[in-house]
Design a protein around this motif. Structure first.
Motif, PDB file in Angstrom:
ATOM      1  N   ALA A  26       0.884  -1.187  -0.020  1.00  0.00           N
ATOM      2  CA  ALA A  26      -0.050   0.084  -0.029  1.00  0.00           C
ATOM      3  C   ALA A  26       0.752   1.216  -0.026  1.00  0.00           C
ATOM      4  N   THR A  27       0.530   2.301  -0.854  1.00  0.00           N
ATOM      5  CA  THR A  27       1.315   3.433  -0.916  1.00  0.00           C
ATOM      6  C   THR A  27       0.816   4.315   0.302  1.00  0.00           C
ATOM      7  N   PRO A  28       1.660   4.674   1.116  1.00  0.00           N
ATOM      8  CA  PRO A  28       1.191   5.721   2.259  1.00  0.00           C
ATOM      9  C   PRO A  28       0.536   6.940   1.802  1.00  0.00           C
ATOM     10  N   SER A  29      -0.361   7.346   2.318  1.00  0.00           N
ATOM     11  CA  SER A  29      -1.189   8.459   1.933  1.00  0.00           C
ATOM     12  C   SER A  29      -0.102   9.886   2.136  1.00  0.00           C
ATOM     13  N   LYS A  30      -0.697  10.866   1.177  1.00  0.00           N
ATOM     14  CA  LYS A  30       0.258  12.283   1.592  1.00  0.00           C
ATOM     15  C   LYS A  30       0.100  12.677   3.071  1.00  0.00           C
ATOM     16  N   LEU A  31      -1.151  12.574   3.751  1.00  0.00           N
ATOM     17  CA  LEU A  31      -1.136  12.884   5.013  1.00  0.00           C
ATOM     18  C   LEU A  31      -0.289  12.097   6.138  1.00  0.00           C
ATOM     19  N   THR A  32      -0.350  10.787   5.611  1.00  0.00           N
ATOM     20  CA  THR A  32       0.909   9.743   6.617  1.00  0.00           C
ATOM     21  C   THR A  32       2.086  10.016   6.397  1.00  0.00           C
ATOM     22  N   LEU A  33       2.469  10.412   5.161  1.00  0.00           N
ATOM     23  CA  LEU A  33       3.800  11.117   4.808  1.00  0.00           C
ATOM     24  C   LEU A  33       4.135  12.252   5.788  1.00  0.00           C
ATOM     25  N   ALA A  34       3.256  13.163   5.574  1.00  0.00           N
ATOM     26  CA  ALA A  34       3.632  14.382   6.228  1.00  0.00           C
ATOM     27  C   ALA A  34       3.676  14.123   7.672  1.00  0.00           C
ATOM     28  N   LYS A  35       2.693  13.479   8.486  1.00  0.00           N
ATOM     29  CA  LYS A  35       2.773  12.966   9.805  1.00  0.00           C
ATOM     30  C   LYS A  35       3.953  12.523  10.084  1.00  0.00           C
ATOM     31  N   GLU A  36       4.700  11.658   9.291  1.00  0.00           N
ATOM     32  CA  GLU A  36       5.811  10.859   9.654  1.00  0.00           C
ATOM     33  C   GLU A  36       6.990  12.065   9.608  1.00  0.00           C
ATOM     34  N   TYR A  37       6.801  12.975   8.681  1.00  0.00           N
ATOM     35  CA  TYR A  37       7.748  13.970   8.442  1.00  0.00           C
ATOM     36  C   TYR A  37       7.911  14.826   9.698  1.00  0.00           C
ATOM     37  N   LEU A  38       6.570  15.150   9.837  1.00  0.00           N
ATOM     38  CA  LEU A  38       6.402  16.056  11.512  1.00  0.00           C
ATOM     39  C   LEU A  38       7.194  15.173  12.647  1.00  0.00           C
ATOM     40  N   ALA A  39       6.998  14.000  12.596  1.00  0.00           N
ATOM     41  CA  ALA A  39       7.455  13.038  13.616  1.00  0.00           C
ATOM     42  C   ALA A  39       9.070  13.109  13.708  1.00  0.00           C
ATOM     43  N   LEU A  40       9.580  13.044  12.388  1.00  0.00           N
ATOM     44  CA  LEU A  40      10.966  13.109  12.437  1.00  0.00           C
ATOM     45  C   LEU A  40      11.570  14.604  12.610  1.00  0.00           C
ATOM     46  N   VAL A  41      10.677  15.465  12.377  1.00  0.00           N
ATOM     47  CA  VAL A  41      11.131  16.829  12.585  1.00  0.00           C
ATOM     48  C   VAL A  41      11.112  17.349  14.266  1.00  0.00           C
ATOM     49  N   LYS A  42      10.292  16.427  14.919  1.00  0.00           N
ATOM     50  CA  LYS A  42      10.263  16.703  16.153  1.00  0.00           C
ATOM     51  C   LYS A  42      11.371  15.970  16.897  1.00  0.00           C
ATOM     52  N   LYS A  43      11.756  14.737  16.291  1.00  0.00           N
ATOM     53  CA  LYS A  43      12.821  13.941  16.843  1.00  0.00           C
ATOM     54  C   LYS A  43      14.333  14.669  16.361  1.00  0.00           C
TER      55      LYS A  43
END
Length: 145
Positions: A26-43
């Motif tokens: 399954a290709t992750p949705s754009k929102l899922t990618l954005a949430k993952e990116y923001l989690a990485l930014v927090k880290k």
């Protein structure tokens, strides 16, 4: 061995001519990618303008659809961007909760017209400066720019 493909049966020889079917992921949705990116930014904190740039690239269609592009561009922190992403998720989960704001759309339209006008002024200025450099027989036509 290529991990993207799986053989249909395990008892065939490696030189068999049977076809391989690709594993469907399954290709992750754009929102899922954005949430993952923001989690990485927090880290791993990074500049706010980089975060805004990447979120805009990932979610441009959604930000435009829900009239949140301007809010994202002018976000004062990554927490505000996270709130905007959560708001988009809420709108997708409950489509009736989104109400198109005609006034906001009109403001965006006038801002775009103003931006185009300013770009036109800049081009006219550059043309004048190039003509001036030509008149003065400068080797570098971009001398005044």
């Amino acid at each position: 061995p290529n991990q993207l493909f799986q053989k249909k049966s395990n008892n065939q020889s490696p030189h068999s001519t049977t076809t391989q079917t690709p594993t469907i992921t399954a290709t992750p949705s754009k929102l899922t990618l954005a949430k993952e990116y923001l989690a990485l930014v927090k880290k791993h904190p990074t500049e706010l303008r980089s975060v805004i740039f990447h979120i805009r690239r990932m979610c441009r269609d959604l930000l435009t659809k829900y009239q949140l592009m301007d809010d994202c561009i002018n976000a004062p922190s990554t927490d505000k961007i996270h709130t905007i992403i959560s708001q988009i998720q809420n709108y997708q989960d409950n489509p009736q909760s989104f109400v198109y704001d005609q006034r906001k759309a009109q403001m965006e339209k006038t801002a775009l017209a103003r931006k185009k006008q300013e770009e036109g002024k800049r081009k006219a200025f550059e043309a004048r400066m190039i003509r001036k450099a030509k008149r003065e027989k400068r080797d570098d036509l971009m001398f005044y720019l």
